[in-house]
Design an enzyme around this catalytic site. Structure first.
Site, PDB file in Angstrom:
ATOM      1  N   ARG A   1      -1.044  -0.936  -8.595  1.00  0.00           N
ATOM      2  CA  ARG A   1      -2.404  -0.525  -8.243  1.00  0.00           C
ATOM      3  C   ARG A   1      -2.492   0.997  -8.347  1.00  0.00           C
ATOM      4  O   ARG A   1      -1.801   1.714  -7.620  1.00  0.00           O
ATOM      5  CB  ARG A   1      -2.725  -0.947  -6.805  1.00  0.00           C
ATOM      6  CG  ARG A   1      -4.093  -0.438  -6.341  1.00  0.00           C
ATOM      7  CD  ARG A   1      -4.185  -0.405  -4.819  1.00  0.00           C
ATOM      8  NE  ARG A   1      -4.161  -1.714  -4.233  1.00  0.00           N
ATOM      9  CZ  ARG A   1      -3.801  -1.928  -2.950  1.00  0.00           C
ATOM     10  NH1 ARG A   1      -3.435  -0.924  -2.180  1.00  0.00           N
ATOM     11  NH2 ARG A   1      -3.815  -3.141  -2.459  1.00  0.00           N
TER      12      ARG A   1
ATOM     13  N   ASP B   1       0.845  -1.189   0.000  1.00  0.00           N
ATOM     14  CA  ASP B   1       0.000   0.000   0.000  1.00  0.00           C
ATOM     15  C   ASP B   1       0.888   1.250   0.000  1.00  0.00           C
ATOM     16  O   ASP B   1       2.031   1.197   0.458  1.00  0.00           O
ATOM     17  CB  ASP B   1      -0.851   0.056   1.283  1.00  0.00           C
ATOM     18  CG  ASP B   1      -1.970  -0.976   1.309  1.00  0.00           C
ATOM     19  OD1 ASP B   1      -2.209  -1.642   0.291  1.00  0.00           O
ATOM     20  OD2 ASP B   1      -2.612  -1.100   2.373  1.00  0.00           O
TER      21      ASP B   1
HETATM   22  P1  FDA Z   1     -14.272   8.845  -5.417  1.00  0.00           P
HETATM   23  O1  FDA Z   1     -13.807   9.195  -4.049  1.00  0.00           O
HETATM   24  O2  FDA Z   1     -14.564   9.955  -6.358  1.00  0.00           O
HETATM   25  O3  FDA Z   1     -15.511   7.899  -5.279  1.00  0.00           O
HETATM   26  C1  FDA Z   1     -16.355   7.553  -6.365  1.00  0.00           C
HETATM   27  C2  FDA Z   1     -17.684   7.099  -5.792  1.00  0.00           C
HETATM   28  O4  FDA Z   1     -17.473   5.909  -5.032  1.00  0.00           O
HETATM   29  C3  FDA Z   1     -18.264   8.092  -4.787  1.00  0.00           C
HETATM   30  O5  FDA Z   1     -19.074   9.027  -5.417  1.00  0.00           O
HETATM   31  C4  FDA Z   1     -19.051   7.179  -3.875  1.00  0.00           C
HETATM   32  O6  FDA Z   1     -20.272   6.833  -4.476  1.00  0.00           O
HETATM   33  C5  FDA Z   1     -18.198   5.941  -3.815  1.00  0.00           C
HETATM   34  N1  FDA Z   1     -17.280   5.937  -2.678  1.00  0.00           N
HETATM   35  C6  FDA Z   1     -15.950   6.201  -2.694  1.00  0.00           C
HETATM   36  N2  FDA Z   1     -15.430   6.076  -1.465  1.00  0.00           N
HETATM   37  C7  FDA Z   1     -16.464   5.753  -0.647  1.00  0.00           C
HETATM   38  C8  FDA Z   1     -16.574   5.478   0.726  1.00  0.00           C
HETATM   39  N3  FDA Z   1     -15.518   5.541   1.536  1.00  0.00           N
HETATM   40  N4  FDA Z   1     -17.798   5.168   1.228  1.00  0.00           N
HETATM   41  C9  FDA Z   1     -18.871   5.091   0.417  1.00  0.00           C
HETATM   42  N5  FDA Z   1     -18.827   5.334  -0.904  1.00  0.00           N
HETATM   43  C10 FDA Z   1     -17.645   5.663  -1.430  1.00  0.00           C
HETATM   44  N6  FDA Z   1      -5.264   5.086  -1.136  1.00  0.00           N
HETATM   45  C11 FDA Z   1      -3.971   5.325  -0.778  1.00  0.00           C
HETATM   46  O7  FDA Z   1      -3.616   6.474  -0.533  1.00  0.00           O
HETATM   47  N7  FDA Z   1      -3.082   4.298  -0.694  1.00  0.00           N
HETATM   48  C12 FDA Z   1      -3.425   3.022  -0.983  1.00  0.00           C
HETATM   49  O8  FDA Z   1      -2.582   2.116  -0.910  1.00  0.00           O
HETATM   50  C13 FDA Z   1      -4.767   2.755  -1.362  1.00  0.00           C
HETATM   51  N8  FDA Z   1      -5.190   1.495  -1.640  1.00  0.00           N
HETATM   52  C14 FDA Z   1      -6.446   1.285  -2.160  1.00  0.00           C
HETATM   53  C15 FDA Z   1      -6.840   0.016  -2.553  1.00  0.00           C
HETATM   54  C16 FDA Z   1      -8.080  -0.174  -3.168  1.00  0.00           C
HETATM   55  C17 FDA Z   1      -8.469  -1.546  -3.621  1.00  0.00           C
HETATM   56  C18 FDA Z   1      -8.951   0.947  -3.371  1.00  0.00           C
HETATM   57  C19 FDA Z   1     -10.262   0.789  -4.077  1.00  0.00           C
HETATM   58  C20 FDA Z   1      -8.576   2.183  -2.914  1.00  0.00           C
HETATM   59  C21 FDA Z   1      -7.348   2.376  -2.284  1.00  0.00           C
HETATM   60  N9  FDA Z   1      -6.982   3.623  -1.810  1.00  0.00           N
HETATM   61  C22 FDA Z   1      -5.671   3.842  -1.422  1.00  0.00           C
HETATM   62  C23 FDA Z   1      -7.997   4.689  -1.618  1.00  0.00           C
HETATM   63  C24 FDA Z   1      -8.063   5.628  -2.804  1.00  0.00           C
HETATM   64  O9  FDA Z   1      -6.900   6.404  -2.870  1.00  0.00           O
HETATM   65  C25 FDA Z   1      -9.305   6.560  -2.702  1.00  0.00           C
HETATM   66  O10 FDA Z   1      -9.195   7.346  -1.528  1.00  0.00           O
HETATM   67  C26 FDA Z   1     -10.638   5.832  -2.661  1.00  0.00           C
HETATM   68  O11 FDA Z   1     -10.659   4.724  -3.507  1.00  0.00           O
HETATM   69  C27 FDA Z   1     -11.782   6.765  -3.100  1.00  0.00           C
HETATM   70  O12 FDA Z   1     -11.560   7.206  -4.419  1.00  0.00           O
HETATM   71  P2  FDA Z   1     -12.376   6.691  -5.714  1.00  0.00           P
HETATM   72  O13 FDA Z   1     -11.378   6.501  -6.793  1.00  0.00           O
HETATM   73  O14 FDA Z   1     -13.190   5.522  -5.374  1.00  0.00           O
HETATM   74  O15 FDA Z   1     -13.223   7.929  -6.171  1.00  0.00           O
END
Ligand code: FDA
Length: 309
Positions: A182, A132
């Site tokens: 990732r 991560d």
């Molecule tokens: P965005 O935040 O725009 O979300 C898109 C939509 O998804 C939102 O409108 C909502 O509907 C839904 N959603 C997103 N988050 C939600 C929540 N918490 N609760 C409910 N609904 C939610 N970061 C990092 O800094 N280091 C890392 O190693 C990782 N590792 C990692 C692994 C995996 C498998 C994932 C999916 C994510 C990470 N992250 C991470 C977190 C990443 O950086 C980010 O903060 C989150 O995925 C939210 O961003 P989205 O791309 O989903 O978009």
């Protein structure tokens, strides 16, 4: 990162907020939406349910910013136990590790050795290790440790954060090393000198990194987002991709979207956190979505059943 996200991350950092979540039924109920449970058995049970539903998993033992050697060594041993358990199952699961949990903040060499040991055991089990990415104090060391371990073991992956100004250079350097990368947006509060600040900028950066990653044949892209615009862009890029790739999403986040991608036939890996140290992880999940905090506030004052969040 929006002002809201930054404010939540800062506000949840103090001990009073921590008690509000860890010391109340409503806080624990909210955590259970995003965390499989307190024990390895809980993590394995969740991974098994997800496997039955046709999804891959990555097990994450919760914990970070460890400041003493015994705790870092305990975390390494617990991860060995996770791998031992995976050896006994037929689960298509790997592990996700945080280097500060393995001692990076105390002694870089200690974290490096732990990664080596876990990579060796993971290879014996026939699986991989994803590192991560944590906050920017640790980015450079994390990239170096990944590059070194991947060159020697070949079964590692690393998370790269689209919001960091340095990520295009890291991506270019790390793609030829193979393994898996990732791509995520980034979940920590970072200053403007280090990271993009607005949601639109971060999404645009993700989009251009995504194009580069999906064209790379040396590595397996892992597209970690719940953002439908970026998922649609990935679907389009996948049409001309020859090698494999996977989507990744977080346990408890947008389960209906998870099922949809699975039904469309894509490889989808769910990140499954377990363990008692869930508070820092929960704060990041709260910061990502204001509605999560509204649910919490309502259940705290008894307007919702605690279990309904
Ligand atoms: P965005 O935040 O725009 O979300 C898109 C939509 O998804 C939102 O409108 C909502 O509907 C839904 N959603 C997103 N988050 C939600 C929540 N918490 N609760 C409910 N609904 C939610 N970061 C990092 O800094 N280091 C890392 O190693 C990782 N590792 C990692 C692994 C995996 C498998 C994932 C999916 C994510 C990470 N992250 C991470 C977190 C990443 O950086 C980010 O903060 C989150 O995925 C939210 O961003 P989205 O791309 O989903 O978009």
């Amino acid at each position: 990162m929006s002002w809201f996200t930054r404010a939540v991350l800062l506000a949840t950092h103090n001990p009073v907020s921590r008690r509000l979540f860890t010391g109340t039924r409503a806080g624990r109920a909210l955590a259970h939406r995003f965390v499989a449970g307190d024990t390895l058995d809980d993590g394995i049970a969740a991974a098994r349910r997800l496997a039955e539903a046709g999804m891959l998993t990555s097990l994450d033992l919760l914990g970070e910013e460890v400041t003493d050697r015994p705790s870092a060594l305990d975390a390494r041993d617990e991860y060995r136990e996770v791998l031992d358990r995976l050896a006994e199952t037929s689960l298509s699961a790997n592990i996700s590790i945080k280097l500060t949990q393995l001692g990076l903040a105390i002694d870089e060499e200690m974290a490096r050795q732990a990664v080596d040991e876990l990579a060796v055991r993971a290879a014996e089990v026939g699986t991989t290790v994803t590192i991560d990415m944590e906050d920017s104090r640790f980015t450079a060391a994390t990239v170096e440790i990944f590059a070194d371990a991947q060159a020697r073991h070949g079964n590692l992956g690393i998370a790269l954060q689209a919001y960091l100004h340095r990520t295009p250079d890291d991506l270019e350097r790390l793609i030829p090393l193979g393994g898996h990368i990732r791509l995520c947006k980034g979940a920590y509060a970072e200053p403007p000198e280090i990271a993009l600040q607005t949601r639109a900028e971060v999404t645009a950066a993700f989009s251009s990194l995504l194009e580069i990653l999906m064209e790379a044949e040396e590595t397996r892209p892992a597209i970690a987002t719940h953002d439908e615009t970026l998922i649609e862009q990935t679907r389009e890029l996948a049409r001309r991709r020859r090698g494999g790739f996977e989507f990744q999403m977080l346990y408890g986040v947008r389960p209906e979207l998870q099922r949809r991608l699975r039904d469309e036939g894509y490889d989808l890996r769910i990140y499954v956190p377990f363990g008692s140290q869930w508070y820092p992880y929960l704060t990041r999940r709260l910061a990502e979505r204001p509605a999560n905090l509204v649910f919490f506030a309502r259940s705290l004052v008894g307007r919702d059943r605690a279990g309904s969040v």
